[in-house]
Design an enzyme around this catalytic site. Structure first.
Site, short mmCIF file in Angstrom:
data_model
loop_
_atom_site.label_atom_id
_atom_site.label_comp_id
_atom_site.label_asym_id
_atom_site.label_seq_id
_atom_site.Cartn_x
_atom_site.Cartn_y
_atom_site.Cartn_z
N LYS A 76 0.70 -1.37 -0.34
CA LYS A 76 -0.17 0.07 0.34
C LYS A 76 0.52 0.91 0.31
CE LYS A 76 -4.05 1.67 2.89
NZ LYS A 76 -4.67 1.52 3.77
N SER A 134 -9.76 1.88 3.53
CA SER A 134 -8.87 2.71 2.71
C SER A 134 -7.56 1.52 1.50
CB SER A 134 -8.09 3.32 3.20
OG SER A 134 -7.16 2.77 3.59
N SER A 187 -9.78 -0.81 6.71
CA SER A 187 -8.99 -0.82 5.85
C SER A 187 -8.09 -1.53 5.54
CB SER A 187 -7.93 0.57 5.61
OG SER A 187 -8.75 1.87 5.87
#
Lengths: 486, 486
Positions: free
Chosen positions: A76, A151, A175
């Protein structure tokens, strides 16, 4: 090629497949599909292939290549790497090149992982749909009209679409688990303190935790073996004496005897019909394996969202103060004085949701409001912790849906932040209590969108939690389904 | 100006830079005068993803200082973020301590001009990180040097118990002596190791009523002279302002003022309408500090007799002047060295003279403490005894002491090598005296004639004897013989 982590690394280690071939194959998939899906903010093809060739050489000379031996892994874009930018999907950090690797990145590299790219996310990990990315749109591989969740939407979509063997996400209020649920893959949020946060760009420091997003439970266990452990550079990472790191992989296929699973009726009934149905079927699967199901009451969990949006935003308002155009981030032009640098740079550099949360957090910490909001939130957080402690006296894990719904359509919740916040209603409690929680695929709704089952266990019980998840996985094949796009 | 009756009220905030090798939350070296931004790392520049790790030594030094200031040391203390935007503060929050300071409720005794002491209450002492420095050199821009950012500072706050500029100065000097004694700080004022901020106001009695002038905080004073002058100036300024305007605490605002040393004035910097809102909250990146009894005991072992008490004891126990006792106790090692030499048999006044007149001068030249000159306390005692017993002259003692810094030989050996042992043998000296008297008939006559010339002639004859013996005759013995013969 089946690119799941464990199988691929076994094949590479045994010389059946070359790492370079695997990496090249993954890049072929990325080049074919990612223009549609939008998982990656940046990729490192040349570097990845060069690294994999070096690794192949090492393996051919009989040397050990590490427990992730040449597998292509995605990260990420809020974890610092010395290569490429670490943008947090924000205009603010679009050009930020970190001079150091996050501890998890170092651990992956020394385990032989090939880092192939950095994935899209909601800006600064604030959001539940990846729609808040200032740089890129990511779609759900199961239905391109739908969001991938967030997210860590880029990581979940990349794993679902076979564009990496496994990925790292970060989870502050769901997330990792919510996008894993939306994309039909496995997502594990470890116990707070189990994985080092050093090099993770902070959102809510007391809640943030890095974890794996994988195609199956075994891969999640493998990834945990690589990333878990004490880090002297992170004061909140737990030392080995307090909580020794367990081998999550060793007994992954051994079912747990006398398994006791708790369900929280108030939670299941709040979810969509299809989700409720899938969860009830999952409960039946466990029953058939001999698990005892107990009903429990967790009375304070209904305050999770309220508590979360005070604690997380308060911490974020401090954590994001440094992006001021002086030291970091976008600096506005046309500046009169230093106050101007702050105001104009932050106004232009941050997106709407980030600004909203900074404002919320600033307000909650302001003098005169601190006691009413922040302090009270901390007290309720303790009550939520208490709910979990009491629950775990009666069971090995708590079973609830990961989300009340499946993936929703783009734009559906963008105009109503509160509605968006409520999509994390089932995941937030685990962050507030600091306990580990996993989302695994447990079915599909009427629109062929994946449904996620969430299991939560006592702190530092990742090994057991993964085994309980693996028990379900071994009796079902939801995790084997692949999205139509590939 | 009318003649007003008034009381001066001063409280102090003091920042003391701790004597640690590395910064408060990272491993960067503490530096002074290095190239800008050459002593920084991702942590002290607040890079995205970096995390602070507490410097244990800084906590121990702070607790030690707290103990020396008679404070209660908190069993449980924590770190808080103090938020404000300023370019020299890279994270835009400072890690500090808010509601649970490390030390609180203590006192310090300060010497007064009349020889008495006064007790000043200490409100609290807490640990925090220093900011960097803004540089405004040339052009239409400013630069920031972060070498100092993250340096550990102990902030000490006193109650408003000080009632004159001289008292404020006395506290500053005493505090410097204490922190140096304990090795808590180098306390070099020129390097900014100690910075003082007096809060000054007056309680004025007029027509039987008491009026309080608005408090002025004078920022960042770093010399004893500036401390005293600025408080004196501020008292006059407030008196004058009150006479002209009648402004009081109720009608006027608290102000922040700077000290212009060249002009000898305080200058208005900021008028505070209301207290700043620093939005303090516990730093989630750090774990609280808990002092166990054994840890506290370990720290307490570093305590010693405080300089003010030691000075008084030296006067009483060793029969020294207050001045000499002050010089000897200014540094802990010098005072220890002195006491050791006395314990080894040196007569206190003689040891004191050797140390203050010879030792400290050499130490100053060698840039070390008197105890580090390479002279053992035993040898210093022996030297003092030789001087006392008349075996060597005072001048010879100085020469021998200088030599002692270069060799481990005992003073007696050195004295013999250098031929500095005094002739005390009366018979031998009598022969020499006879000879001199015979050679200097004129002088003998002058002595015998009495009057003014007599004294000068005696001195001349004594000088002749000393010359003859190359300075090695004991002048006391020679004088006796002369007296007898004439």
């Amino acid at each position: 090629m089946d690119c799941n982590c464990k199988k691929l690394r076994d094949d590479i280690a045994a010389g059946r497949i070359k790492s370079a071939e695997a990496v090249e194959a993954v890049f072929d998939t990325i080049e074919k599909n990612d223009s549609k899906i939008g998982s990656y903010i940046s990729t490192f093809k040349e570097q990845a292939i060069a690294n994999s060739k070096q690794l192949d050489e090492k393996i051919s000379t009989g040397k050990s290549a590490g427990i992730l031996a040449g597998t292509p892994i995605a990260i990420k874009d809020n974890m610092c790497t010395t290569f490429g930018a670490t943008s947090c999907a924000s205009k603010m950090l679009e050009n930020f090149h970190a001079p150091y690797n996050a501890t998890v990145v170092e651990k992956l590299i020394s385990a032989g992982a090939i880092i192939i790219g950095k994935t899209n996310m909601d800006e600064f990990a604030m959001g539940s749909s990846t729609e808040n990315s200032a740089l890129l749109k990511t779609v759900n591989p199961w239905n391109t009209q739908c969001v991938p969740g967030g997210s860590s939407g880029g990581s979940a979509a990349a794993v679902a679409a076979g564009m990496c063997s496994a990925a790292l996400g970060s989870d502050t209020g769901g997330s990792i688990r919510q996008p894993a649920s939306f994309c039909g893959v496995v997502g594990l949020k470890p116990t707070y303190g189990r994985v080092s946060r050093f090099g993770l760009v902070a959102f809510g420091s007391s809640l943030d935790q890095i974890g794996p997003i994988t195609q199956n439970v075994t891969d999640a266990a493998l990834m945990m073996n690589v990333i878990a452990g004490h880090d002297p550079a992170d004061s909140t990472s737990v030392d080995e004496k307090t909580a020794p790191v367990c081998d999550c992989l060793e007994k992954i296929d051994e079912p747990i005897g006398n398994l006791k699973i708790a369900v929280v009726p108030q939670f299941n009934t709040g979810a969509d019909g299809d989700v409720q149905k899938a969860i009830n079927e999952a409960i039946e699967v466990y029953k058939k394996m001999g698990a005892e199901i107990v009903e429990i009451d967790m009375p304070h969990l209904e305050y999770s969202v309220a508590v979360y949006y005070i604690v997380a935003t308060a911490e974020a308002s401090g954590n994001l103060a440094r992006y001021d155009g002086v030291h970091y981030g976008h600096r506005a032009e046309d500046i009169e004085n230093y106050i101007d640098v702050y105001c104009k740079s932050r106004a232009a550099g941050f997106g709407k949701e980030v600004k909203r949360r900074i404002m919320l957090g600033t307000y909650a910490l302001s003098s005169g409001y601190y006691d009413a909001y922040y302090l009270k939130a901390l007290k309720v957080r303790n009550l939520i912790r208490g709910d979990f402690l009491r629950a775990f006296e009666k069971c090995d894990c708590v079973l609830i849906p990961t989300c009340p719904t499946t993936a929703f359509k783009f734009g559906e919740k963008m105009d109503d932040p509160l509605k968006m916040y409520l999509s994390d209603v089932y995941t937030i409690a685990a962050n507030l209590a600091g306990v580990p929680a996993i989302s695994i695929p447990c079915g599909f709704d009427g629109n062929d969108l994946p449904i996620g089952l969430q299991l939560m266990a006592p702190a530092f019980g990742e090994d057991k939690l993964l085994r309980i998840a693996r028990m379900f996985e071994s009796k079902t094949d939801w995790h084997k389904r692949r999205p139509p796009i590939i | 100006m009318e003649n007003l009756e008034y009381k001066i009220i001063v409280g102090l905030e003091i920042h003391v830079q701790l004597l640690t090798k590395s910064k408060m939350f990272c491993s960067c070296a503490i530096s002074f005068g290095e190239r800008a931004n050459s002593r920084v790392c991702p942590v002290c520049v607040g890079m995205p993803g970096s995390l602070p790790v507490m410097n244990k030594k800084a906590v121990e030094l702070s607790a030690l200082a707290g103990m020396a200031l008679n404070c209660k040391i908190a069993k449980f203390t924590k770190w808080d973020r103090k938020s404000y935007y300023y370019p020299d503060l890279p994270k835009n929050y400072q890690i500090s301590q808010y509601d649970l300071p490390l030390a609180a409720a203590g006192f310090i005794e300060i010497p007064l001009e009349n020889g008495q002491t006064k007790t000043i209450r200490i409100t609290r002492a807490h640990l925090e990180e220093d900011a960097g420095k803004n540089l405004h050199t040339t052009g239409n821009f400013s630069q920031v040097d972060l070498n100092r950012a993250g340096t550990p500072l102990l902030e000490i706050v006193t109650e408003p118990d000080l009632s004159s500029a001289a008292e404020v100065r006395s506290l500053a000097v005493e505090l410097q002596r204490i922190v140096r004694y304990l090795g808590v700080s180098e306390a070099d004022m020129q390097k900014g190791h100690m910075r003082f901020e007096p809060n000054v106001n007056l309680h004025i009695t007029k027509d039987g009523k008491e009026y309080k002038t608005p408090i002025a905080e004078i920022k960042n004073l770093n010399s004893f002279r500036a401390i005293e002058r600025s408080v004196d100036y501020e008292v006059q300024r407030q008196l004058d302002e009150f006479s002209r305007t009648g402004i009081t605490m109720e009608t006027g605002n608290k102000t922040t003022r700077g000290w212009d040393d060249d002009a000898g004035k305080t200058v208005l910097q900021r008028e505070k309408e209301e207290a700043n809102d620093y939005r303090y909250f516990p730093d989630p990146d750090l774990v609280p500090v808990e002092f166990t009894d054994s840890w506290l005991a370990e720290i307490r072992a570093g305590l010693c007799e405080m300089p003010i008490k030691r000075q008084l004891r030296f006067v009483n126990e060793y029969d020294l002047s207050d001045y000499d006792a002050g010089v000897l106790t200014a540094e802990r090692t010098t005072a220890d060295f002195f006491e050791e030499a006395v314990k080894s048999g040196g007569q206190s006044k003689r040891v004191c003279n050797l140390l203050t007149q010879v030792g400290l001068k050499m130490a100053n030249e060698a840039n070390c403490s008197a105890a580090e000159l390479g002279i053992t306390a035993e040898n210093l005692a022996k030297l003092a005894k030789m001087a006392d017993g008349g075996q060597i002259s005072a001048t010879a003692a100085k020469t021998i002491m200088e030599k002692m810094t270069q060799t481990a030989d005992e003073p007696k050996v050195i004295a013999e090598q250098l031929n500095l042992i005094q002739k005390n043998d009366t018979a031998e000296l009598e022969v020499i005296v006879e000879k001199i008297l015979a050679e200097n008939a004129k002088a003998v006559e002058d002595v015998k004639s009495g009057g003014k010339k007599s004294k000068a002639a005696k001195g001349f004859l004594l000088g002749q004897v000393m010359q003859k013996t190359k300075g090695r005759a004991n002048p006391k013995v020679v004088a006796e013989i002369l007296e007898r013969k004439l």
